[in-house]
Design a protein around this motif. Structure first.
Motif, PDB file in Angstrom:
ATOM      1  N   PRO A  54      -0.871  -6.706   2.609  1.00  0.00           N
ATOM      2  CA  PRO A  54      -2.145  -5.982   2.625  1.00  0.00           C
ATOM      3  C   PRO A  54      -2.012  -4.621   1.943  1.00  0.00           C
ATOM      4  CG  PRO A  54      -1.813  -7.049   4.718  1.00  0.00           C
ATOM      5  CD  PRO A  54      -0.528  -7.209   3.941  1.00  0.00           C
TER       6      PRO A  54
ATOM      7  N   GLY B  88      -4.576  -1.657  -0.765  1.00  0.00           N
ATOM      8  CA  GLY B  88      -5.867  -1.218  -1.267  1.00  0.00           C
ATOM      9  C   GLY B  88      -6.110  -1.613  -2.707  1.00  0.00           C
TER      10      GLY B  88
ATOM     11  N   SER C 147      -0.477   3.552   1.634  1.00  0.00           N
ATOM     12  CA  SER C 147      -0.926   3.941   2.967  1.00  0.00           C
ATOM     13  C   SER C 147      -0.346   2.936   3.959  1.00  0.00           C
ATOM     14  CB  SER C 147      -2.458   3.889   3.022  1.00  0.00           C
ATOM     15  OG  SER C 147      -2.922   3.905   4.353  1.00  0.00           O
TER      16      SER C 147
ATOM     17  N   TYR D 181       0.433  -3.739  10.099  1.00  0.00           N
ATOM     18  CA  TYR D 181       0.778  -3.726   8.679  1.00  0.00           C
ATOM     19  C   TYR D 181       2.167  -3.135   8.454  1.00  0.00           C
ATOM     20  CZ  TYR D 181      -4.178  -4.711   8.448  1.00  0.00           C
ATOM     21  OH  TYR D 181      -5.414  -5.272   8.635  1.00  0.00           O
TER      22      TYR D 181
ATOM     23  N   GLY E  52      -2.043   1.744   6.377  1.00  0.00           N
ATOM     24  CA  GLY E  52      -3.146   0.944   6.893  1.00  0.00           C
ATOM     25  C   GLY E  52      -3.484   1.315   8.329  1.00  0.00           C
ATOM     26  N   LYS E  53      -4.424   0.609   8.873  1.00  0.00           N
ATOM     27  CA  LYS E  53      -4.921   0.874  10.225  1.00  0.00           C
ATOM     28  C   LYS E  53      -4.168  -0.009  11.224  1.00  0.00           C
ATOM     29  CE  LYS E  53      -9.191   0.629  12.909  1.00  0.00           C
ATOM     30  NZ  LYS E  53     -10.610   0.240  12.857  1.00  0.00           N
TER      31      LYS E  53
ATOM     32  N   THR F 267       3.190   1.480   3.287  1.00  0.00           N
ATOM     33  CA  THR F 267       3.978   0.268   3.502  1.00  0.00           C
ATOM     34  C   THR F 267       4.990   0.077   2.376  1.00  0.00           C
ATOM     35  OG1 THR F 267       2.196  -1.078   2.541  1.00  0.00           O
ATOM     36  CG2 THR F 267       2.288  -0.932   4.954  1.00  0.00           C
TER      37      THR F 267
ATOM     38  N   GLY G 256       0.762  -1.233   0.000  1.00  0.00           N
ATOM     39  CA  GLY G 256       0.000   0.000   0.000  1.00  0.00           C
ATOM     40  C   GLY G 256       0.796   1.289   0.000  1.00  0.00           C
TER      41      GLY G 256
ATOM     42  N   TYR H 107      -5.997 -10.592   6.970  1.00  0.00           N
ATOM     43  CA  TYR H 107      -6.416  -9.550   6.031  1.00  0.00           C
ATOM     44  C   TYR H 107      -7.020 -10.128   4.751  1.00  0.00           C
ATOM     45  CZ  TYR H 107      -6.321  -5.344   3.166  1.00  0.00           C
ATOM     46  OH  TYR H 107      -6.681  -4.293   2.359  1.00  0.00           O
TER      47      TYR H 107
END
Length: 184
Positions: free
Chosen positions: A104, A106, A10, A17, A12-13, A44, A8, A137
């Motif tokens: 993991p 998006g 991002s 991750y 992640g939450k 990531t 990602g 995930y």
């Protein structure tokens, strides 16, 4: 051997991750496996690259010109390829790699995974593909693909082109068993 990692832009939450990306980058470097990834410094993506570099590994990034222009490129890599667009990015990452691991991520991560998966079932490549399943995930994705098999839209042998692993060392061992990085 070179492994392409899809992940990602991002983090992640939650820290799990980021920790998984750090572990994967470190393991790749410690095992002498070169990382190929999307070339960004964020999410990531940046974490896996930084971890591999910190552990003494080699890292090749492939980034489209549009993302280079937005200044999200990682400038500390062993090698950074700037390409025209996302299509060229995926083709270049695949050409540079002997195997694929998907952390993991998006929609972009899913798209990259499904493209190399489709290329495998079409016989465009014979490179192993792994999902690194962090904290379950990918459980629902696996259930959905199993449903597609049950509904006869996906043949079982095509589902089985991708294997699921929680530990990056075991994923690399499976890659070796499947001949990744070997001539021919």
């Amino acid at each position: 051997m070179r492994v392409c990692v899809f992940c990602g832009s991002s983090p992640g939450k939650g820290e799990k991750y980021v920790e998984a990306a750090k572990r994967l980058g470190t393991v790749l470097a410690e095992q002498g496996v070169e990382l190929v990834y999307g070339g960004a410094s964020v999410g990531t993506m940046g974490v896996v690259a930084d971890a591999a570099l910190a552990a003494g590994g080699r890292v090749q990034g492939v980034i489209p010109q549009g993302l280079w222009d937005r200044e999200v490129a990682h400038h500390g890599l062993t090698e950074l390829h700037v390409v025209a667009d996302m299509h060229e990015r995926k083709a270049k990452m695949a050409a540079l790699s002997d195997a694929f691991i998907t952390l993991p991520g998006g929609l972009g991560t899913f798209e990259e995974l499904f493209e190399v998966w489709t290329w495998a079932l079409l016989g465009i490549h014979r490179k192993p593909i792994a999902l690194l399943d962090v904290d379950g995930y990918y459980q629902r994705l696996r259930e959905f693909v199993n449903h597609a098999v049950e509904e006869e839209f996906v043949a079982p042998q095509y589902r089985d082109l991708v294997f699921v692993e929680e530990d990056p060392l075991r994923a690399l061992k499976t890659f070796a068993e499947r001949g990744a990085g070997q001539p021919g």
